[in-house]
Design a protein around this motif. Structure first.
Motif, PDB file in Angstrom:
ATOM      1  N   CYS A   1       0.345  -1.325   0.005  1.00  0.00           N
ATOM      2  CA  CYS A   1       0.183   0.021   0.088  1.00  0.00           C
ATOM      3  C   CYS A   1       0.594   0.962  -0.131  1.00  0.00           C
TER       4      CYS A   1
ATOM      5  N   SER B   1       1.616  -1.352   4.331  1.00  0.00           N
ATOM      6  CA  SER B   1       1.562  -2.909   4.415  1.00  0.00           C
ATOM      7  C   SER B   1       1.191  -3.138   3.023  1.00  0.00           C
TER       8      SER B   1
ATOM      9  N   CYS C   1       0.079   3.215   3.394  1.00  0.00           N
ATOM     10  CA  CYS C   1       0.471   2.448   4.553  1.00  0.00           C
ATOM     11  C   CYS C   1       1.438   1.640   4.474  1.00  0.00           C
TER      12      CYS C   1
ATOM     13  N   CYS D   1      -4.410  -0.980   0.465  1.00  0.00           N
ATOM     14  CA  CYS D   1      -4.731  -1.915   0.750  1.00  0.00           C
ATOM     15  C   CYS D   1      -6.321  -1.663   1.013  1.00  0.00           C
TER      16      CYS D   1
ATOM     17  N   CYS E   1      -7.588   3.865   2.893  1.00  0.00           N
ATOM     18  CA  CYS E   1      -6.064   4.346   2.691  1.00  0.00           C
ATOM     19  C   CYS E   1      -6.576   5.463   0.950  1.00  0.00           C
TER      20      CYS E   1
HETATM   21 ZN   LIG Z   1      -2.770   1.170   3.449  1.00  0.00          ZN
END
Ligand SMILES: [Zn+2]
Ligand SMILES: [Zn+2]
Length: 308
Positions: free
Chosen positions: A261, A266, A264, A284, A288
């Protein structure tokens, strides 16, 4: 690590004959679920039960099954059991529906004394020894995509109510042997009735569906993984939760393509179609995606899922 004990089952029986209204049945099911700390979903109504549920111990799951059958005076023949390290359900719920599996023909339920079921072994014998049959996957296109039987036709349908129309178009001779299957068997129960109404007499279903088949015959005629309707997304050949698929955070379809992502940092597994969309392919979650579209240079934390 916690282990969750899961079972899938259905049973057609006239609840009305027991003098019970759906709302009352719902309350009784909830009480039983609390007693044995059961999570999951039971669909009920006048036709019976269709369920996938989980417990934190095999004893609790067994006790719930027995209490359920005793309470409603029924004998459920096939429970499709599996275990999971992924929590399959967050809570317990009961949904009241006109049909316990949607076909558009409420009230039309299979008769107990008629048997058009093939055991996994009988199913394999047909595949190995016979040539003159048609095998059809009655599930939806995204279920087929994750895995199916060798040689099965794919109706490419969005929902089961589209199955009769698909079938009509195939112009299959009336005397042809037809083999149908689904996840746990319940869609085929009604599917057989519809095909019999159209004049097909040699229609057979895989008893207990793919879940029952994999329990007895992993790594044989079924290829790939089996989509399931809970947080596991799919189960593999040994009925363990899929390592390959997670629900795509944008659309809820099975996703298998790993991304990082850009908001973020992740990881997430996206589905092929969301990967084609600019504002989704790099993020993600819905949150986001929104934040990234507003300010692509700014980083932010992954939004925690609210617990229900
Ligand atoms: Zn994210
Ligand atoms: Zn998607």
């Amino acid at each position: 690590m916690s282990v969750y004990y899961i079972t899938t089952f259905y049973h057609f029986f006239p609840l009305k004959a027991q003098g019970k209204e759906a709302e009352q049945v719902k309350e009784e099911l909830k009480k039983l679920a609390v007693e044995f700390s059961i999570h999951g979903l039971i669909i009920t109504g006048s036709e019976g039960f269709n369920a996938t549920i989980s417990a934190m111990s095999s004893e609790n799951l067994q006790a719930f099954k027995e209490a359920l059958m005793k309470h409603f005076h029924i004998q459920i023949k096939t429970f499709k059991d599996s275990t999971s390290h992924i929590k399959p359900f967050r809570r317990f719920s009961v949904k009241i529906r006109e049909e316990i599996v949607t076909t558009g023909i409420p009230g039309r339920v299979p008769e107990e004394f008629k048997n058009f079921h093939l055991s996994p072994e009988e199913w394999d014998q047909v595949i190995k020894k016979e040539n003159d049959y048609v095998m059809i996957d009655t599930r939806n296109w995204y279920e087929y995509k994750l895995g199916t039987f060798r040689g099965a036709l794919n109706p490419n349908i969005e929902k089961f109510t589209d199955f009769p129309e698909y079938f009509e178009k195939q112009n299959i001779p009336k005397d042809k042997k037809i083999m149908i299957f689904c996840t746990g068997g319940i869609r085929c129960e009604k599917g057989i009735l519809e095909l019999q109404d159209k004049g097909y007499e040699k229609v057979y279903q895989l008893d207990g569906g793919i879940l029952n088949y994999l329990k007895e015959k992993p790594n044989e005629e079924f290829l790939g993984e089996c989509f399931v309707f809970d947080n596991r997304v799919a189960v593999d050949q040994n009925l363990n939760p899929s390592q390959k698929y997670k629900l795509c955070p944008h659309c809820g379809q099975p996703g298998e393509i790993k991304i990082h992502c850009k908001r973020c940092d992740s990881e997430a597994l996206l589905c092929e179609s969301c990967l084609q969309l600019d504002w989704k392919k790099d993020t993600c979650s819905k949150n986001c995606a929104y934040q990234y579209s507003q300010n692509p240079l700014k980083k932010g934390k992954k939004q925690e899922r609210p617990s229900v």
